[in-house]
Design a protein around this motif. Structure first.
Motif, PDB file in Angstrom:
ATOM      1  N   UNK A  14       0.488  -1.425  -0.147  1.00 33.85           N
ATOM      2  CA  UNK A  14       0.085   0.224   0.025  1.00 33.85           C
ATOM      3  C   UNK A  14       0.859   1.246  -0.029  1.00 33.85           C
ATOM      4  N   UNK A  15       1.984   1.239   0.207  1.00 31.48           N
ATOM      5  CA  UNK A  15       2.970   2.314   0.241  1.00 31.48           C
ATOM      6  C   UNK A  15       4.086   2.321  -0.585  1.00 31.48           C
ATOM      7  N   UNK A  16       4.162   3.341  -1.242  1.00 32.52           N
ATOM      8  CA  UNK A  16       5.320   3.542  -2.349  1.00 32.52           C
ATOM      9  C   UNK A  16       6.202   4.645  -1.840  1.00 32.52           C
ATOM     10  N   UNK A  17       7.442   4.288  -1.658  1.00 30.67           N
ATOM     11  CA  UNK A  17       8.349   5.400  -0.962  1.00 30.67           C
ATOM     12  C   UNK A  17       9.030   6.059  -1.978  1.00 30.67           C
ATOM     13  N   UNK A  18       9.626   5.208  -3.013  1.00 28.38           N
ATOM     14  CA  UNK A  18      10.292   5.901  -4.389  1.00 28.38           C
ATOM     15  C   UNK A  18       9.643   5.363  -5.582  1.00 28.38           C
ATOM     16  N   UNK A  19       9.342   6.071  -6.384  1.00 26.73           N
ATOM     17  CA  UNK A  19       9.087   5.657  -7.606  1.00 26.73           C
ATOM     18  C   UNK A  19      10.252   4.997  -8.457  1.00 26.73           C
ATOM     19  N   UNK A  20      10.026   4.468  -9.421  1.00 29.67           N
ATOM     20  CA  UNK A  20      11.058   3.954 -10.446  1.00 29.67           C
ATOM     21  C   UNK A  20      11.991   5.156 -11.144  1.00 29.67           C
ATOM     22  N   UNK A  21      11.402   6.329 -11.377  1.00 32.62           N
ATOM     23  CA  UNK A  21      12.024   7.451 -11.686  1.00 32.62           C
ATOM     24  C   UNK A  21      12.871   8.059 -10.712  1.00 32.62           C
ATOM     25  N   UNK A  22      12.266   8.195  -9.576  1.00 36.10           N
ATOM     26  CA  UNK A  22      13.115   8.998  -8.569  1.00 36.10           C
ATOM     27  C   UNK A  22      14.212   8.273  -8.216  1.00 36.10           C
ATOM     28  N   UNK A  23      14.012   6.754  -8.091  1.00 36.02           N
ATOM     29  CA  UNK A  23      15.383   6.094  -8.119  1.00 36.02           C
ATOM     30  C   UNK A  23      16.520   6.490  -9.218  1.00 36.02           C
ATOM     31  N   UNK A  24      15.854   6.136 -10.504  1.00 35.20           N
ATOM     32  CA  UNK A  24      16.728   6.475 -11.545  1.00 35.20           C
ATOM     33  C   UNK A  24      17.212   8.029 -11.394  1.00 35.20           C
ATOM     34  N   UNK A  25      16.594   8.943 -11.087  1.00 41.83           N
ATOM     35  CA  UNK A  25      17.112  10.088 -10.822  1.00 41.83           C
ATOM     36  C   UNK A  25      18.296  10.141  -9.880  1.00 41.83           C
ATOM     37  N   UNK A  26      18.061   9.565  -8.756  1.00 46.42           N
ATOM     38  CA  UNK A  26      19.071   9.468  -7.864  1.00 46.42           C
ATOM     39  C   UNK A  26      20.270   8.950  -8.008  1.00 46.42           C
ATOM     40  N   UNK A  27      20.159   7.850  -8.715  1.00 49.27           N
ATOM     41  CA  UNK A  27      21.243   7.154  -9.297  1.00 49.27           C
ATOM     42  C   UNK A  27      22.160   7.673 -10.241  1.00 49.27           C
ATOM     43  N   UNK A  28      21.272   8.451 -11.300  1.00 49.45           N
ATOM     44  CA  UNK A  28      21.924   9.155 -12.198  1.00 49.45           C
ATOM     45  C   UNK A  28      22.658  10.533 -11.552  1.00 49.45           C
ATOM     46  N   UNK A  29      22.270  11.070 -10.538  1.00 46.27           N
ATOM     47  CA  UNK A  29      22.950  12.094  -9.816  1.00 46.27           C
ATOM     48  C   UNK A  29      24.249  11.452  -9.316  1.00 46.27           C
ATOM     49  N   UNK A  30      23.968  10.236  -8.844  1.00 43.51           N
ATOM     50  CA  UNK A  30      25.248   9.815  -8.225  1.00 43.51           C
ATOM     51  C   UNK A  30      26.472   9.335  -9.319  1.00 43.51           C
ATOM     52  N   UNK A  31      25.800   8.710 -10.596  1.00 44.68           N
ATOM     53  CA  UNK A  31      26.688   8.498 -11.754  1.00 44.68           C
ATOM     54  C   UNK A  31      27.304   9.924 -12.285  1.00 44.68           C
ATOM     55  N   UNK A  32      26.481  10.985 -12.187  1.00 42.62           N
ATOM     56  CA  UNK A  32      27.232  12.439 -12.613  1.00 42.62           C
ATOM     57  C   UNK A  32      28.452  12.698 -11.611  1.00 42.62           C
ATOM     58  N   UNK A  33      28.262  12.509 -10.354  1.00 49.18           N
ATOM     59  CA  UNK A  33      29.181  12.812  -9.392  1.00 49.18           C
ATOM     60  C   UNK A  33      30.357  11.929  -9.620  1.00 49.18           C
ATOM     61  N   UNK A  34      30.347  10.461  -9.939  1.00 48.86           N
ATOM     62  CA  UNK A  34      31.413   9.508  -9.971  1.00 48.86           C
ATOM     63  C   UNK A  34      32.043  10.137 -11.293  1.00 48.86           C
TER      64      UNK A  34
END
Length: 172
Positions: A14-34
């Motif tokens: 019943x609870x969505x903490x993160x959407x797939x798009x939010x996860x992807x955006x977060x990961x891609x922000x890490x990839x930009x830093x890397x």
């Protein structure tokens, strides 16, 4: 074919903490830093410098690349190249420019295949690269966690070289 999904508890269902798009955006922000960490290395140290017997940062980046694009493609399609075969293809990157080009291509591959992973698929069990079995969401989180871990090693290397690394909190 049997359904290989983990049952969701009512609270999780019943609870969505993160959407797939939010996860992807977060990961891609890490990839930009890397990517900025790779850029910060002097060309002559990226492939050779290590501390305490750890692998040079270019080898760590190759590991990240082996998991990222091919991993997301595998999660989306359920078809896997062998980890070793993927890694061998990437070993040809022997310059910073070549490594950054592979990084950008990997980012494009992630962006192409990520939307093909359905919400239901994230709960399915997958044998990642034919080696590690677990839910698709677990594998995706592992790909990101592995990158963050190895980027931390890159920070240590840069500081050992007297280079100020990019601010870890700046993931634009």
């Amino acid at each position: 074919m049997e359904n290989k999904t983990f049952p969701l508890s009512p609270a999780v269902a019943e609870t969505t903490v993160l959407t797939s798009q939010i996860f992807l955006n977060h990961w891609q922000s890490h990839r930009g830093l890397t990517r900025r960490v790779i850029e910060a290395f002097p060309e002559d140290k990226l492939f050779t410098y290590s501390i305490g017997g750890m692998r040079p940062f270019a080898q760590l980046a190759i590991e990240m690349l082996t998991m990222a694009g091919p991993g997301v493609r595998g999660l989306a399609l359920g078809k896997w190249d062998s980890y070793d075969d993927v890694q061998k293809k990437l070993q040809g990157a022997t310059t910073k420019a070549a490594l950054l080009k592979l990084w950008d291509e990997s980012t494009d591959e992630i962006n192409e295949y990520w939307p093909q992973i359905t919400a239901e698929r994230f709960q399915e069990i997958e044998k990642v690269f034919g080696q590690w079995e677990g839910p698709v969401y677990w594998a995706a989180m592992y790909f990101m966690d592995n990158e963050i871990h190895h980027r931390g090693q890159g920070y240590v290397y840069l500081r050992g070289l007297g280079i100020e690394p990019p601010p870890f909190w700046d993931r634009h």
